[in-house]
Every structure is written in structure tokens, then in C-alpha cells.
Design a protein around this motif. Structure first.
Motif, PDB file in Angstrom:
ATOM      1  N   ALA A  15      -7.698  18.174  -0.290  1.00 37.90           N
ATOM      2  CA  ALA A  15      -8.139  17.021  -1.082  1.00 37.90           C
ATOM      3  C   ALA A  15      -7.275  15.803  -0.783  1.00 37.90           C
ATOM      4  O   ALA A  15      -6.079  15.922  -0.496  1.00 37.90           O
ATOM      5  CB  ALA A  15      -8.067  17.350  -2.563  1.00 37.90           C
ATOM      6  N   VAL A  16      -7.905  14.645  -0.832  1.00 37.93           N
ATOM      7  CA  VAL A  16      -7.206  13.364  -0.727  1.00 37.93           C
ATOM      8  C   VAL A  16      -7.453  12.623  -2.038  1.00 37.93           C
ATOM      9  O   VAL A  16      -8.365  12.948  -2.796  1.00 37.93           O
ATOM     10  CB  VAL A  16      -7.707  12.525   0.468  1.00 37.93           C
ATOM     11  CG1 VAL A  16      -7.394  13.219   1.780  1.00 37.93           C
ATOM     12  CG2 VAL A  16      -9.200  12.242   0.355  1.00 37.93           C
ATOM     13  N   THR A  17      -6.635  11.624  -2.293  1.00 36.90           N
ATOM     14  CA  THR A  17      -6.772  10.828  -3.505  1.00 36.90           C
ATOM     15  C   THR A  17      -7.044   9.385  -3.114  1.00 36.90           C
ATOM     16  O   THR A  17      -6.421   8.850  -2.196  1.00 36.90           O
ATOM     17  CB  THR A  17      -5.485  10.917  -4.353  1.00 36.90           C
ATOM     18  OG1 THR A  17      -5.233  12.300  -4.646  1.00 36.90           O
ATOM     19  CG2 THR A  17      -5.626  10.155  -5.648  1.00 36.90           C
ATOM     20  N   PHE A  18      -7.994   8.772  -3.814  1.00 37.65           N
ATOM     21  CA  PHE A  18      -8.317   7.372  -3.575  1.00 37.65           C
ATOM     22  C   PHE A  18      -8.585   6.693  -4.906  1.00 37.65           C
ATOM     23  O   PHE A  18      -8.755   7.350  -5.932  1.00 37.65           O
ATOM     24  CB  PHE A  18      -9.497   7.229  -2.602  1.00 37.65           C
ATOM     25  CG  PHE A  18     -10.757   7.931  -3.038  1.00 37.65           C
ATOM     26  CD1 PHE A  18     -11.784   7.243  -3.647  1.00 37.65           C
ATOM     27  CD2 PHE A  18     -10.919   9.295  -2.816  1.00 37.65           C
ATOM     28  CE1 PHE A  18     -12.946   7.893  -4.045  1.00 37.65           C
ATOM     29  CE2 PHE A  18     -12.068   9.947  -3.196  1.00 37.65           C
ATOM     30  CZ  PHE A  18     -13.094   9.247  -3.820  1.00 37.65           C
ATOM     31  N   SER A  24      -7.879   6.944 -10.366  1.00 37.52           N
ATOM     32  CA  SER A  24      -7.612   7.852  -9.256  1.00 37.52           C
ATOM     33  C   SER A  24      -8.671   8.955  -9.213  1.00 37.52           C
ATOM     34  O   SER A  24      -8.979   9.582 -10.224  1.00 37.52           O
ATOM     35  CB  SER A  24      -6.223   8.465  -9.436  1.00 37.52           C
ATOM     36  OG  SER A  24      -5.928   9.319  -8.367  1.00 37.52           O
ATOM     37  N   VAL A  25      -9.244   9.163  -8.025  1.00 40.14           N
ATOM     38  CA  VAL A  25     -10.271  10.190  -7.805  1.00 40.14           C
ATOM     39  C   VAL A  25      -9.826  11.035  -6.622  1.00 40.14           C
ATOM     40  O   VAL A  25      -9.246  10.518  -5.667  1.00 40.14           O
ATOM     41  CB  VAL A  25     -11.646   9.539  -7.506  1.00 40.14           C
ATOM     42  CG1 VAL A  25     -12.693  10.576  -7.169  1.00 40.14           C
ATOM     43  CG2 VAL A  25     -12.098   8.686  -8.681  1.00 40.14           C
ATOM     44  N   VAL A  71     -15.066  -1.140   0.066  1.00 43.11           N
ATOM     45  CA  VAL A  71     -13.957  -0.242   0.381  1.00 43.11           C
ATOM     46  C   VAL A  71     -12.919  -1.040   1.153  1.00 43.11           C
ATOM     47  O   VAL A  71     -13.217  -1.594   2.220  1.00 43.11           O
ATOM     48  CB  VAL A  71     -14.422   0.976   1.214  1.00 43.11           C
ATOM     49  CG1 VAL A  71     -13.228   1.812   1.661  1.00 43.11           C
ATOM     50  CG2 VAL A  71     -15.401   1.824   0.428  1.00 43.11           C
ATOM     51  N   ASP A  72     -11.745  -1.134   0.584  1.00 43.92           N
ATOM     52  CA  ASP A  72     -10.657  -1.898   1.194  1.00 43.92           C
ATOM     53  C   ASP A  72     -11.098  -3.311   1.580  1.00 43.92           C
ATOM     54  O   ASP A  72     -10.758  -3.831   2.637  1.00 43.92           O
ATOM     55  CB  ASP A  72     -10.091  -1.156   2.409  1.00 43.92           C
ATOM     56  CG  ASP A  72      -9.458   0.170   2.041  1.00 43.92           C
ATOM     57  OD1 ASP A  72      -8.946   0.299   0.912  1.00 43.92           O
ATOM     58  OD2 ASP A  72      -9.487   1.095   2.876  1.00 43.92           O
ATOM     59  N   GLY A  73     -11.931  -3.908   0.705  1.00 45.43           N
ATOM     60  CA  GLY A  73     -12.369  -5.283   0.905  1.00 45.43           C
ATOM     61  C   GLY A  73     -13.565  -5.461   1.819  1.00 45.43           C
ATOM     62  O   GLY A  73     -14.004  -6.588   2.039  1.00 45.43           O
ATOM     63  N   ARG A  74     -14.105  -4.383   2.341  1.00 48.77           N
ATOM     64  CA  ARG A  74     -15.280  -4.463   3.232  1.00 48.77           C
ATOM     65  C   ARG A  74     -16.483  -3.817   2.560  1.00 48.77           C
ATOM     66  O   ARG A  74     -16.357  -2.787   1.910  1.00 48.77           O
ATOM     67  CB  ARG A  74     -14.997  -3.737   4.545  1.00 48.77           C
ATOM     68  CG  ARG A  74     -13.891  -4.394   5.359  1.00 48.77           C
ATOM     69  CD  ARG A  74     -13.639  -3.717   6.706  1.00 48.77           C
ATOM     70  NE  ARG A  74     -14.855  -3.301   7.361  1.00 48.77           N
ATOM     71  CZ  ARG A  74     -15.068  -2.072   7.857  1.00 48.77           C
ATOM     72  NH1 ARG A  74     -14.139  -1.140   7.757  1.00 48.77           N
ATOM     73  NH2 ARG A  74     -16.189  -1.767   8.439  1.00 48.77           N
ATOM     74  N   THR A  75     -17.660  -4.399   2.734  1.00 45.89           N
ATOM     75  CA  THR A  75     -18.880  -3.820   2.194  1.00 45.89           C
ATOM     76  C   THR A  75     -19.355  -2.715   3.134  1.00 45.89           C
ATOM     77  O   THR A  75     -19.545  -2.950   4.328  1.00 45.89           O
ATOM     78  CB  THR A  75     -19.980  -4.897   2.035  1.00 45.89           C
ATOM     79  OG1 THR A  75     -19.506  -5.901   1.142  1.00 45.89           O
ATOM     80  CG2 THR A  75     -21.257  -4.301   1.477  1.00 45.89           C
ATOM     81  N   MET A  87      -7.655   5.068   0.109  1.00 51.62           N
ATOM     82  CA  MET A  87      -8.671   4.004   0.163  1.00 51.62           C
ATOM     83  C   MET A  87      -8.883   3.420  -1.232  1.00 51.62           C
ATOM     84  O   MET A  87      -8.664   4.083  -2.237  1.00 51.62           O
ATOM     85  CB  MET A  87      -9.977   4.514   0.772  1.00 51.62           C
ATOM     86  CG  MET A  87     -10.734   5.527  -0.038  1.00 51.62           C
ATOM     87  SD  MET A  87     -12.100   6.373   0.839  1.00 51.62           S
ATOM     88  CE  MET A  87     -13.133   5.087   1.359  1.00 51.62           C
ATOM     89  N   THR A  88      -9.285   2.154  -1.272  1.00 54.41           N
ATOM     90  CA  THR A  88      -9.539   1.462  -2.530  1.00 54.41           C
ATOM     91  C   THR A  88     -11.009   1.093  -2.590  1.00 54.41           C
ATOM     92  O   THR A  88     -11.509   0.366  -1.731  1.00 54.41           O
ATOM     93  CB  THR A  88      -8.672   0.199  -2.652  1.00 54.41           C
ATOM     94  OG1 THR A  88      -7.298   0.586  -2.580  1.00 54.41           O
ATOM     95  CG2 THR A  88      -8.930  -0.528  -3.960  1.00 54.41           C
ATOM     96  N   VAL A  89     -11.699   1.616  -3.600  1.00 47.44           N
ATOM     97  CA  VAL A  89     -13.132   1.407  -3.764  1.00 47.44           C
ATOM     98  C   VAL A  89     -13.354   0.512  -4.970  1.00 47.44           C
ATOM     99  O   VAL A  89     -12.781   0.739  -6.033  1.00 47.44           O
ATOM    100  CB  VAL A  89     -13.865   2.743  -3.965  1.00 47.44           C
ATOM    101  CG1 VAL A  89     -15.359   2.539  -4.132  1.00 47.44           C
ATOM    102  CG2 VAL A  89     -13.566   3.700  -2.823  1.00 47.44           C
TER     103      VAL A  89
END
Length: 96
Positions: A15-18, A24-25, A71-75, A87-89
């Protein structure tokens, strides 16, 4: 509606966390973002820019573009974007 991942007899990556709008998911690395969000209970991914109706993943194969998120400032299309650690959503401001 409660969505769960099948676990019996299935081997998944670690698992990864974003971050999703400050929360946090976690999900298996490489899982499609749309799937990870659905399992986390996030079915509404954005509001329609035309009439404000809730929009979410529909085709899950990149054709309809209903699942676009930031995601990270990109659509990007959530159904085609693999989750990765850190990653940031952002669901709130996509395409507005």
C-alpha cells in the motif's frame, strides 16, 4: 453503498499513501486512482461545470472523461492514473 477490495487469494502490491483534499488515503501501489477513491467512499469526483451535478467515474477506461481530477496540479483522468506514494489529489477545484 460500501465498496471493498477482494482479498481472498489475491496478491497486491504494498500500500501507498496519498492525500485527497487534505485527507490521507491508502491503496495498493499502481491501483487506478478512480478505484482507490471509490473504495475510500469518494464516488463524487467533481461537479459538472454546466449545471453543478455530481460527476464520477463512468466508463473506467478513459473514454468519457467524467472522472477528471487534479493530481499534483495537473488535470488527469482518475481511471487512467495509477496511485503512487505522496501524490496530492484535489477533487474540489477540478475544471472550475
Amino acid at each position: 453503498m460500501s465498496l471493498v477490495r477482494v482479498t481472498n487469494g489475491v496478491t497486491r502490491p504494498a500500500a501507498v499513501t496519498f492525500d485527497v483534499d487534505g485527507v490521507s488515503v491508502s491503496a495498493p501501489a499502481g491501483e487506478p486512482l478512480a478505484t482507490a477513491l471509490a473504495v475510500a467512499g469518494l464516488l463524487t469526483l467533481r461537479d459538472s461545470p454546466r449545471n453543478g451535478a455530481p460527476r464520477g467515474a463512468f466508463c473506467h477506461m478513459g473514454l468519457c472523461q467524467e472522472c477528471v481530477v487534479s493530481v499534483d496540479g495537473r488535470t488527469v483522468q482518475a481511471c487512467l492514473t495509477p496511485v503512487r506514494d505522496g501524490m496530492t489529489v484535489n477533487l474540489g477545484g477540478t475544471l472550475k
